[in-house]
Design a protein around this motif. Structure first.
Motif, mmCIF file in Angstrom:
data_model
loop_
_atom_site.group_PDB
_atom_site.id
_atom_site.type_symbol
_atom_site.label_atom_id
_atom_site.label_comp_id
_atom_site.label_asym_id
_atom_site.label_seq_id
_atom_site.Cartn_x
_atom_site.Cartn_y
_atom_site.Cartn_z
ATOM 1 N N GLU A 147 0.822 -1.210 0.000
ATOM 2 C CA GLU A 147 0.000 0.000 0.000
ATOM 3 C C GLU A 147 0.857 1.261 0.000
ATOM 4 N N GLU A 148 1.950 1.251 0.769
ATOM 5 C CA GLU A 148 2.862 2.392 0.769
ATOM 6 C C GLU A 148 3.503 2.571 -0.598
ATOM 7 N N LEU A 149 3.827 1.454 -1.233
ATOM 8 C CA LEU A 149 4.419 1.528 -2.559
ATOM 9 C C LEU A 149 3.434 2.117 -3.568
ATOM 10 N N VAL A 150 2.191 1.663 -3.534
ATOM 11 C CA VAL A 150 1.175 2.188 -4.451
ATOM 12 C C VAL A 150 1.013 3.690 -4.259
ATOM 13 N N SER A 151 1.058 4.144 -3.020
ATOM 14 C CA SER A 151 0.940 5.570 -2.739
ATOM 15 C C SER A 151 2.093 6.355 -3.357
ATOM 16 N N LYS A 178 2.196 -6.750 -7.954
ATOM 17 C CA LYS A 178 0.786 -6.987 -8.286
ATOM 18 C C LYS A 178 -0.086 -5.803 -7.879
ATOM 19 N N LYS A 179 0.130 -5.277 -6.698
ATOM 20 C CA LYS A 179 -0.663 -4.148 -6.218
ATOM 21 C C LYS A 179 -0.465 -2.918 -7.111
ATOM 22 N N VAL A 180 0.785 -2.697 -7.517
ATOM 23 C CA VAL A 180 1.056 -1.547 -8.381
ATOM 24 C C VAL A 180 0.397 -1.731 -9.738
ATOM 25 N N ARG A 181 0.545 -2.914 -10.321
ATOM 26 C CA ARG A 181 -0.020 -3.141 -11.646
ATOM 27 C C ARG A 181 -1.547 -3.109 -11.617
ATOM 28 N N ASP A 182 -2.147 -3.630 -10.562
ATOM 29 C CA ASP A 182 -3.611 -3.573 -10.436
ATOM 30 C C ASP A 182 -4.089 -2.127 -10.383
#
Length: 381
Positions: A147-151, A178-182
């Motif tokens: 989540e921190e990375l996506v932010s 995966k979270k970033v690509r989603d």
């Protein structure tokens, strides 16, 4: 072209602090010592280079202290009082020292800068560059949670960066990507492993293929090209080599073996601009795109990166984010700024900037000057 006569070399050792810690599989960097190399020719012009080293020998065997030692005792004595007809001569002049590529690059790039100034040209023209502006990517260190990375990614995508590089390591890889690509299905996304894996992780790494990455950088050992060849056969994601490529010959062998489909050219890692050009040209002949990685440089090293990236085969945005992303205040007079994902190349002579003496003094640990008959060790002729 007017030659350069090297009258004096000054080594300015400074301490710089990052705005925020930067974490990779090697560890976390908060501050670092940097040696800024100043070459002064007989007309009083200064050319600038930088040791893009860390304080510890984790990326490669060099540190700022070892680079300074090699510069003082071996490289400077070989160049002092020399007339340099063209900077491409420096590589051969320094070839008597094996490896120590970052130390060599620090003084070689300073020669390119002062030579360009002596001939009243911006560095990119002397290098043969073709672009007036370059696309910019952003490198993100390992974060505590997906989540921190996506932010972080959201912040940099909104700022206009053309490519996002995410540092990964075992335990901070598949779910993070995966979270970033989603969240961002269409961005130019890559992963950088900094040699954190082995061939035993091949099935694990193959999970990355589903996320449409433009590359995975240096997944295996820092000195390997054989295992990377085997891994590339198993993965559809292009492998990019970084730490494994120190010379033109390393690049040639990696290409012949099929160890990679992309190469990251770092000026410091390969020993200077002349070797960078040779690797660039080899890759272009073999349809291997290249890009310029970052080493947490000050504005001196970053300026050299910008000018090199104007060469035609640099088709992937590099790690050339503006100075403000790393330093509270840079040490050069011309701030490196980004406009909608692009940085314009300074049109001034040389690297397009000078070192700000006031900023240098505020961070200075020591300065050492070497002139005329300076010599420490007998130097091979």
């Amino acid at each position: 072209m007017n030659p350069v006569y090297i009258k004096e070399v000054v080594l300015h050792t400074i301490n710089v602090s990052l705005k925020s810690p930067f974490t990779t599989s090697f560890g976390t960097i908060k501050t670092k010592e940097v040696c800024i190399v100043e070459i002064i020719d007989e007309s009083g012009l200064s050319g600038w280079g930088e040791t893009v080293t860390s304080d510890e020998p984790y990326y490669n065997e060099e540190t700022t202290q070892t680079a300074r030692y090699i510069l003082k005792d071996f490289l400077i004595p070989k160049l002092i009082k020399k007339e340099i007809a063209h900077p491409k001569e420096v590589k051969q002049l320094l070839s008597f020292v094996r490896r120590h590529q970052i130390a060599k690059a620090a003084i070689e790039t300073a020669v390119w800068d002062v030579f360009s100034k002596k001939n009243n040209k911006p560095l990119y023209e002397v290098l043969g560059g073709i672009r007036k502006k370059i696309a910019v990517g952003k490198s993100i260190g390992i974060q505590n949670t997906p989540e921190e990375l996506v932010s972080k990614v959201a912040q940099y995508v909104n700022e206009g960066f053309q490519k996002i590089k995410v540092k990964i390591a075992p335990g901070a890889d598949i779910e993070f990507i995966k979270k970033v690509r989603d969240s961002f299905p269409d961005i130019n996304l890559m992963a950088d492993a900094n040699s954190a894996y082995t061939l035993e992780d091949i099935e694990h790494l193959k999970q990355l293929d589903q996320y449409n990455l433009i590359m995975i950088e240096q997944p295996l050992a820092h000195d390997d090209i054989i295992d990377h060849s085997n891994l590339q056969k198993e993965m559809s994601t292009p492998i990019c080599l970084d730490e494994s490529i120190h010379t033109y010959e390393d690049a040639r062998k990696a290409i012949d073996l099929g160890s990679c489909k992309i190469i990251n050219i770092k000026i410091g890692r390969v020993g200077g601009l002349q070797e960078s050009i040779r690797i660039h040209d080899l890759c272009k002949e073999n349809n291997i795109p290249v890009w310029c990685g970052g080493m947490l440089e000050t504005g001196v090293g970053r300026s050299h990166n910008l000018h090199m990236t104007t060469l035609s085969n640099f088709t992937i945005p590099g790690d050339t984010a503006p100075s403000s992303h790393y330093w509270h205040e840079d040490i050069i007079t011309h701030d490196i700024v980004m406009d909608r994902g692009y940085i314009s190349i300074p049109e001034g002579i040389g690297i397009g900037s000078e070192v700000c003496r006031k900023s240098l003094k505020e961070r200075l640990i020591q300065s050492e000057s070497f002139i005329s008959d300076y010599s420490v060790h007998p130097i091979p002729s």
